[in-house]
Design a protein around this motif. Structure first.
Motif, PDB file in Angstrom:
ATOM      1  N   MET A  42       0.977  -1.228  -0.002  1.00  0.00           N
ATOM      2  CA  MET A  42      -0.277  -0.122  -0.099  1.00  0.00           C
ATOM      3  C   MET A  42       0.826   1.217   0.037  1.00  0.00           C
ATOM      4  O   MET A  42       1.603   1.443   0.978  1.00  0.00           O
ATOM      5  N   PRO A  43       0.710   1.965  -0.890  1.00  0.00           N
ATOM      6  CA  PRO A  43       1.748   3.170  -1.369  1.00  0.00           C
ATOM      7  C   PRO A  43       1.407   4.475  -0.522  1.00  0.00           C
ATOM      8  O   PRO A  43       2.259   5.522  -0.546  1.00  0.00           O
ATOM      9  N   GLU A  44       0.270   4.385   0.236  1.00  0.00           N
ATOM     10  CA  GLU A  44       0.302   5.561   1.146  1.00  0.00           C
ATOM     11  C   GLU A  44       0.090   6.980   0.526  1.00  0.00           C
ATOM     12  O   GLU A  44       1.225   7.855   0.798  1.00  0.00           O
ATOM     13  N   ARG A  45      -0.638   6.898  -0.360  1.00  0.00           N
ATOM     14  CA  ARG A  45      -0.883   8.451  -1.123  1.00  0.00           C
ATOM     15  C   ARG A  45      -0.954   9.513  -0.248  1.00  0.00           C
ATOM     16  O   ARG A  45      -1.623   9.733   0.828  1.00  0.00           O
ATOM     17  N   ARG A  46      -0.221  10.684  -0.310  1.00  0.00           N
ATOM     18  CA  ARG A  46      -0.407  11.969   0.096  1.00  0.00           C
ATOM     19  C   ARG A  46      -1.579  12.774  -0.162  1.00  0.00           C
ATOM     20  O   ARG A  46      -2.136  12.402  -1.604  1.00  0.00           O
ATOM     21  N   PRO A  47      -2.425  13.412   0.724  1.00  0.00           N
ATOM     22  CA  PRO A  47      -3.553  14.164  -0.016  1.00  0.00           C
ATOM     23  C   PRO A  47      -3.360  14.899  -1.010  1.00  0.00           C
ATOM     24  O   PRO A  47      -2.423  15.474  -1.228  1.00  0.00           O
ATOM     25  N   ARG A  48      -4.493  15.183  -1.925  1.00  0.00           N
ATOM     26  CA  ARG A  48      -4.502  16.196  -2.931  1.00  0.00           C
ATOM     27  C   ARG A  48      -4.075  17.620  -2.455  1.00  0.00           C
ATOM     28  O   ARG A  48      -4.571  17.936  -1.422  1.00  0.00           O
ATOM     29  N   ALA A  49      -3.647  18.380  -3.206  1.00  0.00           N
ATOM     30  CA  ALA A  49      -3.213  19.852  -2.751  1.00  0.00           C
ATOM     31  C   ALA A  49      -4.292  20.654  -2.595  1.00  0.00           C
ATOM     32  O   ALA A  49      -4.299  21.259  -1.632  1.00  0.00           O
ATOM     33  N   ASP A  50      -5.266  20.667  -3.268  1.00  0.00           N
ATOM     34  CA  ASP A  50      -6.815  21.299  -2.958  1.00  0.00           C
ATOM     35  C   ASP A  50      -7.261  20.976  -1.751  1.00  0.00           C
ATOM     36  O   ASP A  50      -7.591  21.823  -1.002  1.00  0.00           O
ATOM     37  N   ALA A  51      -6.846  19.702  -1.397  1.00  0.00           N
ATOM     38  CA  ALA A  51      -7.714  19.076  -0.048  1.00  0.00           C
ATOM     39  C   ALA A  51      -6.833  19.948   1.060  1.00  0.00           C
ATOM     40  O   ALA A  51      -7.566  20.424   2.082  1.00  0.00           O
ATOM     41  N   THR A  52      -5.710  19.802   1.062  1.00  0.00           N
ATOM     42  CA  THR A  52      -4.914  20.409   2.293  1.00  0.00           C
ATOM     43  C   THR A  52      -5.183  21.909   2.158  1.00  0.00           C
ATOM     44  O   THR A  52      -5.122  22.459   3.291  1.00  0.00           O
ATOM     45  N   ARG A  53      -5.058  22.623   1.068  1.00  0.00           N
ATOM     46  CA  ARG A  53      -5.232  24.121   1.083  1.00  0.00           C
ATOM     47  C   ARG A  53      -6.608  24.453   1.713  1.00  0.00           C
ATOM     48  O   ARG A  53      -6.975  25.527   2.316  1.00  0.00           O
ATOM     49  N   ASN A  54      -7.761  23.642   1.492  1.00  0.00           N
ATOM     50  CA  ASN A  54      -9.244  23.946   1.723  1.00  0.00           C
ATOM     51  C   ASN A  54      -9.209  23.766   3.260  1.00  0.00           C
ATOM     52  O   ASN A  54      -9.817  24.593   4.006  1.00  0.00           O
ATOM     53  N   ARG A  55      -8.233  22.625   3.943  1.00  0.00           N
ATOM     54  CA  ARG A  55      -8.324  22.541   5.337  1.00  0.00           C
ATOM     55  C   ARG A  55      -7.838  23.670   5.996  1.00  0.00           C
ATOM     56  O   ARG A  55      -8.463  24.231   7.090  1.00  0.00           O
ATOM     57  N   GLU A  56      -6.874  24.476   5.470  1.00  0.00           N
ATOM     58  CA  GLU A  56      -6.129  25.584   5.966  1.00  0.00           C
ATOM     59  C   GLU A  56      -7.385  26.471   5.944  1.00  0.00           C
ATOM     60  O   GLU A  56      -7.322  27.535   6.933  1.00  0.00           O
ATOM     61  N   ALA A  57      -7.847  26.965   4.734  1.00  0.00           N
ATOM     62  CA  ALA A  57      -8.900  27.838   4.704  1.00  0.00           C
ATOM     63  C   ALA A  57     -10.171  27.934   5.655  1.00  0.00           C
ATOM     64  O   ALA A  57     -10.534  28.801   5.851  1.00  0.00           O
ATOM     65  N   VAL A  58     -10.421  26.606   5.739  1.00  0.00           N
ATOM     66  CA  VAL A  58     -11.677  26.242   6.605  1.00  0.00           C
ATOM     67  C   VAL A  58     -11.189  26.956   8.213  1.00  0.00           C
ATOM     68  O   VAL A  58     -11.964  27.634   8.874  1.00  0.00           O
ATOM     69  N   LEU A  59      -9.996  26.444   8.669  1.00  0.00           N
ATOM     70  CA  LEU A  59      -9.526  26.660  10.075  1.00  0.00           C
ATOM     71  C   LEU A  59      -9.247  28.069  10.002  1.00  0.00           C
ATOM     72  O   LEU A  59      -9.910  28.921  11.191  1.00  0.00           O
ATOM     73  N   ALA A  60      -8.793  28.674   9.231  1.00  0.00           N
ATOM     74  CA  ALA A  60      -8.634  30.355   9.118  1.00  0.00           C
ATOM     75  C   ALA A  60      -9.902  31.132   9.260  1.00  0.00           C
ATOM     76  O   ALA A  60     -10.197  31.931  10.033  1.00  0.00           O
ATOM     77  N   ALA A  61     -11.019  30.443   8.202  1.00  0.00           N
ATOM     78  CA  ALA A  61     -12.217  31.212   8.258  1.00  0.00           C
ATOM     79  C   ALA A  61     -12.961  31.131   9.557  1.00  0.00           C
ATOM     80  O   ALA A  61     -13.523  32.012  10.115  1.00  0.00           O
ATOM     81  N   ALA A  62     -12.911  29.823  10.283  1.00  0.00           N
ATOM     82  CA  ALA A  62     -13.751  29.613  11.615  1.00  0.00           C
ATOM     83  C   ALA A  62     -13.068  30.106  12.534  1.00  0.00           C
ATOM     84  O   ALA A  62     -13.721  30.963  13.398  1.00  0.00           O
ATOM     85  N   ASP A  63     -11.721  30.598  12.769  1.00  0.00           N
ATOM     86  CA  ASP A  63     -11.021  31.278  13.630  1.00  0.00           C
ATOM     87  C   ASP A  63     -11.484  32.769  13.629  1.00  0.00           C
ATOM     88  O   ASP A  63     -12.025  33.352  14.493  1.00  0.00           O
ATOM     89  N   ASP A  64     -11.377  33.157  12.250  1.00  0.00           N
ATOM     90  CA  ASP A  64     -11.828  34.700  12.141  1.00  0.00           C
ATOM     91  C   ASP A  64     -13.253  34.878  12.421  1.00  0.00           C
ATOM     92  O   ASP A  64     -13.697  35.787  13.353  1.00  0.00           O
ATOM     93  N   LEU A  65     -14.216  34.010  12.230  1.00  0.00           N
ATOM     94  CA  LEU A  65     -15.473  33.971  12.476  1.00  0.00           C
ATOM     95  C   LEU A  65     -15.822  34.124  14.134  1.00  0.00           C
ATOM     96  O   LEU A  65     -16.580  34.903  14.620  1.00  0.00           O
TER      97      LEU A  65
END
Lengths: 209, 209
Positions: B1-24
């Motif tokens: 099992m080659p243990e794929r790393r997550p897609r770029a957009d996924a990690t970008r969105n994770r960050e964006a969500v955290l930042a947005a939530a913190d701000d709100l």
DNA sequence: AACCTATACGGACCGACAGTCCGTTTTCAA
DNA sequence: TTGAAAACGGACTGTCGGTCCGTATAGGTT
């Protein structure tokens, strides 16, 4: 204005709702599986009657808590020592916290319902304000730290969800909990007697090389 | 099992969500006027992305808290004294509680969001368990009372909603709060120096008839 | 460069619940 | 007896957390 007294069915329903809610909260594991509709049904009453009588969910919780707490509070305000007025501060503070711990142990379900789904934080409720004022007043008569903060800290040691957490432990023991709280209170108040004995013993142990 | 790393957009969105939530959460008065839909919109993301990434509302809160708490926790686990390991118990306990107080003051919005609308009670979260274990271990090396309960009691003195309540007072003063907490901790630990001095003074007062 | 598929996206959709509305019933004083 | 104020109850609404599924895209393969 002739100041009508409330209708008989109204007061009867008020009682029924309180009883039903108490029962449901006792029976259910988590407070928020008790819906307002369920309370209404259990009380044999329409939903609107709940809301008319208590405003909203938080209001119902508060009213229920108030009703159960009433007797204890009466004892505190006009009962005999050690809970009542006229008791020396140290003893009264200890008695108050012990009474609160016991009360919350006995009414865990209500206590946690009130804090969790109730009205957000307990701070800001009239209940809390009263307890805090009383405690602070007693502490003010004692030497030591900032009585305002100390009162908050002591009250936080008997917060409902902490009590529930402690009581849920498999090895929970009511008397042990009361003892632990009493010791904490003594330490915070700097109880001269216990503290001196304690100090002595500890010094004796540690000083021996 | 080659243990794929997550897609770029996924990690970008994770960050964006955290930042947005913190701000709100920082912007809104009450944590529960911040809806999941609002967080999604603010992050420029679909609702499902939130739930896919964090499971549910409580999960998002926990993740956000974790992310902010991370640095402090690292300092506690492997940093220099007085927070890090190897510090004498009394000082470390005091440092820990002071650090927690400051952290919660600095992150009030998150703290209260986590406790109120988060996941019911803080007890039972891994975060709390870790802090409690650590504190209990330190207290166990000290003479005095039941270290399990004392650890709970000390932690309860810096609970998020209490901190928020204190900080909301018009005459709130950060340094005064820290001092009050430090005095409480000293009293609870039975700080030998302060306590003995205190005792002497008090005894002298009370013994005089 | 073209292709292919696992991975992630997003917003319509669903169920549940707090809280409201309004036509009907009940109490009780005159 | 009667009539109107008081109270009732359940259908209704708005909102929110959480899910579903058809669509888009990253990024490895040929």
């Amino acid at each position: 204005m002739p100041e009508r007294r409330p209708r008989a069915d109204a007061t009867r329903n008020r009682e029924a709702v309180l009883a039903a809610a108490d029962d449901l909260f006792a029976r259910c594991a988590s407070p928020d599986e008790v819906t307002m509709a369920a309370v209404a049904t259990a009380a044999g009453v329409g939903k609107a009657t709940l809301f008319r009588g208590y405003g909203d969910r938080a209001g119902l919780l508060r009213a229920l808590w108030q009703a159960r707490l009433g007797p204890l509070w009466a004892e505190v305000e006009q009962g005999p020592p050690p809970l009542g007025p006229g008791t020396p501060p140290r003893q009264r503070v200890a008695a108050l916290l012990d009474a609160m711990l016991c009360f919350k142990l006995d009414h865990r379900h209500l206590a946690s319902a009130l804090e969790s789904s109730g009205a957000g934080s307990p701070y800001g409720t009239e209940q809390y304000a009263r307890a805090h004022r009383l405690l602070r007043a007693e502490l003010a008569g004692l030497p030591g730290q900032d009585s305002d903060f100390t009162a908050h800290a002591l009250l936080s040691a008997v917060r409902a969800d902490l009590v529930v957490h402690l009581a849920a432990a498999p090895d929970h023991d009511r008397e042990a909990a009361r003892t632990a709280l009493a010791e904490l209170v003594a330490a915070v108040l700097g109880d001269p007697v216990d503290r001196r004995a304690d100090l002595t013993a500890r010094t004796a142990d540690e000083a021996r090389p």
